[in-house]
Design an enzyme around this catalytic site. Structure first.
Site, PDB file in Angstrom:
ATOM      1  N   ASP A 115       0.684  -1.118   0.041  1.00 22.60           N
ATOM      2  CA  ASP A 115      -0.115   0.077   0.051  1.00 22.60           C
ATOM      3  C   ASP A 115       1.000   1.265   0.047  1.00 22.60           C
ATOM      4  O   ASP A 115       1.868   1.095   0.497  1.00 22.60           O
ATOM      5  CB  ASP A 115      -0.900  -0.006   1.229  1.00 22.60           C
ATOM      6  N   SER A 116       0.305   2.287  -0.669  1.00 19.31           N
ATOM      7  CA  SER A 116       1.414   3.509  -0.851  1.00 19.31           C
ATOM      8  C   SER A 116       1.562   4.216   0.134  1.00 19.31           C
ATOM      9  O   SER A 116       2.651   4.968   0.225  1.00 19.31           O
ATOM     10  CB  SER A 116       0.457   4.238  -2.171  1.00 19.31           C
ATOM     11  N   GLY A 117       0.833   4.194   1.550  1.00 16.73           N
ATOM     12  CA  GLY A 117       1.234   5.043   2.453  1.00 16.73           C
ATOM     13  C   GLY A 117       0.477   6.091   2.764  1.00 16.73           C
ATOM     14  O   GLY A 117       0.168   6.865   3.896  1.00 16.73           O
ATOM     15  N   GLY A 118      -0.284   6.691   1.882  1.00 14.37           N
ATOM     16  CA  GLY A 118      -1.187   7.692   2.154  1.00 14.37           C
ATOM     17  C   GLY A 118      -2.300   7.594   3.180  1.00 14.37           C
ATOM     18  O   GLY A 118      -2.440   8.364   4.040  1.00 14.37           O
ATOM     19  N   PHE A 119      -2.976   6.372   2.882  1.00 17.78           N
ATOM     20  CA  PHE A 119      -4.021   5.827   3.941  1.00 17.78           C
ATOM     21  C   PHE A 119      -3.524   5.991   5.264  1.00 17.78           C
ATOM     22  O   PHE A 119      -4.004   6.442   6.179  1.00 17.78           O
ATOM     23  CB  PHE A 119      -4.494   4.573   3.517  1.00 17.78           C
TER      24      PHE A 119
ATOM     25  N   ASP B  77      -3.101   8.040  -2.749  1.00 17.92           N
ATOM     26  CA  ASP B  77      -4.421   8.566  -2.960  1.00 17.92           C
ATOM     27  C   ASP B  77      -4.690   9.219  -1.629  1.00 17.92           C
ATOM     28  O   ASP B  77      -4.077   9.158  -0.582  1.00 17.92           O
ATOM     29  CB  ASP B  77      -5.411   7.229  -3.126  1.00 17.92           C
TER      30      ASP B  77
ATOM     31  N   GLN C  49     -12.107   6.434  -5.366  1.00 16.49           N
ATOM     32  CA  GLN C  49     -12.562   6.957  -4.200  1.00 16.49           C
ATOM     33  C   GLN C  49     -13.868   7.657  -4.286  1.00 16.49           C
ATOM     34  O   GLN C  49     -14.674   7.070  -5.350  1.00 16.49           O
ATOM     35  CB  GLN C  49     -11.317   8.228  -3.544  1.00 16.49           C
TER      36      GLN C  49
ATOM     37  N   GLY D  94     -11.521   4.162   0.222  1.00 19.73           N
ATOM     38  CA  GLY D  94     -12.389   4.824   0.865  1.00 19.73           C
ATOM     39  C   GLY D  94     -13.767   4.007   1.452  1.00 19.73           C
ATOM     40  O   GLY D  94     -14.566   4.548   1.750  1.00 19.73           O
TER      41      GLY D  94
ATOM     42  N   ASP E 133      -7.760  -7.589   1.259  1.00 22.28           N
ATOM     43  CA  ASP E 133      -6.788  -7.666   2.334  1.00 22.28           C
ATOM     44  C   ASP E 133      -7.237  -7.350   3.544  1.00 22.28           C
ATOM     45  O   ASP E 133      -8.168  -6.448   3.563  1.00 22.28           O
ATOM     46  CB  ASP E 133      -5.512  -6.564   1.895  1.00 22.28           C
TER      47      ASP E 133
ATOM     48  N   CYS F 139     -12.168 -27.850   9.762  1.00 23.19           N
ATOM     49  CA  CYS F 139     -10.912 -27.041   9.164  1.00 23.19           C
ATOM     50  C   CYS F 139      -9.875 -28.086   8.760  1.00 23.19           C
ATOM     51  O   CYS F 139      -9.700 -29.197   9.682  1.00 23.19           O
ATOM     52  CB  CYS F 139     -10.668 -26.047  10.046  1.00 23.19           C
TER      53      CYS F 139
ATOM     54  N   CYS G 177      -6.443 -26.946   9.121  1.00 21.42           N
ATOM     55  CA  CYS G 177      -5.263 -26.308   9.286  1.00 21.42           C
ATOM     56  C   CYS G 177      -4.375 -27.025  10.394  1.00 21.42           C
ATOM     57  O   CYS G 177      -5.171 -28.199  11.009  1.00 21.42           O
ATOM     58  CB  CYS G 177      -5.530 -24.885   9.908  1.00 21.42           C
TER      59      CYS G 177
ATOM     60  N   CYS H 214      -6.244 -27.179  13.951  1.00 18.73           N
ATOM     61  CA  CYS H 214      -7.411 -27.943  14.069  1.00 18.73           C
ATOM     62  C   CYS H 214      -7.028 -29.496  13.973  1.00 18.73           C
ATOM     63  O   CYS H 214      -7.764 -30.165  14.579  1.00 18.73           O
ATOM     64  CB  CYS H 214      -8.437 -27.456  13.118  1.00 18.73           C
TER      65      CYS H 214
ATOM     66  N   HIS I  20      -5.096 -20.735  12.347  1.00 18.66           N
ATOM     67  CA  HIS I  20      -6.604 -21.052  12.020  1.00 18.66           C
ATOM     68  C   HIS I  20      -7.293 -20.007  11.162  1.00 18.66           C
ATOM     69  O   HIS I  20      -7.933 -20.184  10.095  1.00 18.66           O
ATOM     70  CB  HIS I  20      -7.308 -21.616  13.169  1.00 18.66           C
TER      71      HIS I  20
HETATM   72  N1  PRF Z   1      -6.631   3.575   0.271  1.00 19.84           N
HETATM   73  C1  PRF Z   1      -5.357   3.113   0.300  1.00 19.84           C
HETATM   74  N2  PRF Z   1      -5.436   1.991   1.314  1.00 19.84           N
HETATM   75  C2  PRF Z   1      -6.679   1.792   1.970  1.00 19.84           C
HETATM   76  C3  PRF Z   1      -7.655   2.288   1.807  1.00 19.84           C
HETATM   77  C4  PRF Z   1      -7.662   3.115   0.678  1.00 19.84           C
HETATM   78  O1  PRF Z   1      -8.977   4.030   0.731  1.00 19.84           O
HETATM   79  C5  PRF Z   1      -8.649   1.548   2.717  1.00 19.84           C
HETATM   80  C6  PRF Z   1     -10.046   1.725   2.755  1.00 19.84           C
HETATM   81  N3  PRF Z   1     -10.580   0.626   3.511  1.00 19.84           N
HETATM   82  C7  PRF Z   1      -7.948   0.451   3.295  1.00 19.84           C
HETATM   83  N4  PRF Z   1      -6.439   0.385   2.766  1.00 19.84           N
HETATM   84  N5  PRF Z   1      -4.177   3.575  -0.272  1.00 19.84           N
HETATM   85 ZN    ZN Z   2      -8.444 -24.461  11.903  1.00 22.08          ZN
END
Ligand code: PRF
Ligand code: ZN
Length: 343
Positions: A60-64, A114, A160, A187, A237, A275, A277, A280, A306
């Site tokens: 993930d880019s880091g903005g969030f 973003d 977004q 978003g 994720d 399960c 795993c 389990c 699990h």
């Molecule tokens: N933007 C980015 N990462 C994220 C989100 C997003 O809007 C969200 C929103 N649930 C989770 N992780 N870059």
């Molecule tokens: Zn399990």
């Protein structure tokens, strides 16, 4: 995708994650940029060498995160200025830096920089963040194209638009106008109710290219995975399976249970009879219950194993059901039986 924010799926080795069925892991450029630093990771073989994960890595880019974890942040068209949640030092992320950080980390799937706006923001604020996200997306695309990316490395755009239907349409159009390798719905899961989460997911996913991956960011729970796929989502994720596992919450086909409760103290069978795993297959629910009561580390490792296996196997079963053209009945049966909490 199992979440490895700090270049580790919490408490599990890469071999264990692979054994559970993990294919792509998600890491975070915000955290790794602040500690240990992009240069350090890069000199240790990139994220793959550093954490010993040979499979694909999405960052993930880091903005969030700069927004949710940093303090004193200030967003301008140039980027996000923020103070580190670790030592208060000041940093400035721009679309260019956020992209090059992910390139430097050696990610296989890079996310655009973003601006995810808080739930409840006004239409004016949401529009401003959305339009900024569109300009940043074009910049990220240019920077990535010119960065000498190796063939096969992907850059995903992020839609977004908050909880405004017309802004979601507008954002989907603007982001899909740029030829990204995949498209994410951002978003959402930021405080809106489930009806809105599923509604906007479906609205956006229906307008994304069918031949490219569609990724719902930060989602979700077992029921959200099924609901998301039903609306066209391919990738998810979520830190939830491993985060709740560390508190003793474990997924079963009947719903989420709290293994620390008295009723598991004498249960001879595993937490989840169905399960496959490691936890389990080898341990009674009574033993896992005991480990949590005694605050033993193995308890949270077994619960994490699990829960990750539960969601990864759920996705495996979903893929099978789709291929056999019985996803609708599969999802109905799953959702009829699964109770999100046992409280
Ligand atoms: N933007 C980015 N990462 C994220 C989100 C997003 O809007 C969200 C929103 N649930 C989770 N992780 N870059
Ligand atoms: Zn399990």
């Amino acid at each position: 995708m199992p979440v490895a924010t700090q270049a580790t799926v919490k408490s599990l080795t890469p071999e264990e994650v692979a054994g559970i069925g993990g294919r792509v892991v998600l890491s975070n450029a915000y955290h790794l940029y602040l500690r240990p630093g992009v240069q350090t990771v890069s000199s240790l073989g990139g994220l793959h060498g550093f954490m010993r994960w040979p499979g694909p890595i999405l960052t993930d880019s880091g903005g969030f995160q700069a927004f949710s974890m940093g303090s004193l942040r200030k967003v301008t068209d140039a980027g996000i200025r923020f103070r580190s949640h670790l030592d208060g030092s000041e940093h400035h992320f721009t679309p260019e830096l956020a992209t090059m950080n992910q390139v430097g980390l050696g990610a296989d799937i890079i996310m655009c920089f973003d601006q995810c706006i808080a739930y409840g923001a006004s239409e004016r604020q949401v529009r401003q963040a959305m339009e900024r996200t569109h300009r940043w997306a074009a910049q990220c695309h240019r920077v990535h194209r010119d960065s000498g990316a190796w063939p096969g490395r992907a850059l995903f755009g992020i839609v977004q638009g908050g909880t405004f239907s017309h802004l979601r349409d507008e954002s989907t159009q603007a982001i899909t106008a740029i030829p990204f390798d995949g498209y994410a719905v951002g978003g959402l899961a930021v405080g809106e109710d489930k009806e809105q989460l599923y509604g906007f997911t479906g609205q956006v996913a229906a307008q994304l290219p069918q031949d490219k991956p569609r990724y719902l960011m930060g989602v979700g729970s077992p029921e959200d995975l099924v609901e998301g796929v039903a609306r066209g989502i391919d990738m998810f994720d979520c830190a939830l399976p491993t985060r709740v596992a560390r508190n003793g919450a474990m997924f079963t086909p009947d719903g989420r249970v709290d293994v620390t409760k008295r009723r598991f103290a004498e249960q001879h069978g595993p937490v989840d009879e169905e399960c496959d795993c490691y936890a389990c297959a080898n341990y009674s629910a009574a033993y896992v219950h005991h480990l949590f009561r005694a605050k033993e580390i193995l308890g949270l490792r077994l619960a994490s194993t699990h829960n990750l296996r539960f969601v990864l196997r759920l996705m495996e079963r979903i893929r099978e059901a789709i291929l056999e053209e019985r996803f609708t009945s599969f999802s109905r049966e799953f959702l009829d039986r699964y109770r999100p909490t046992d409280e």
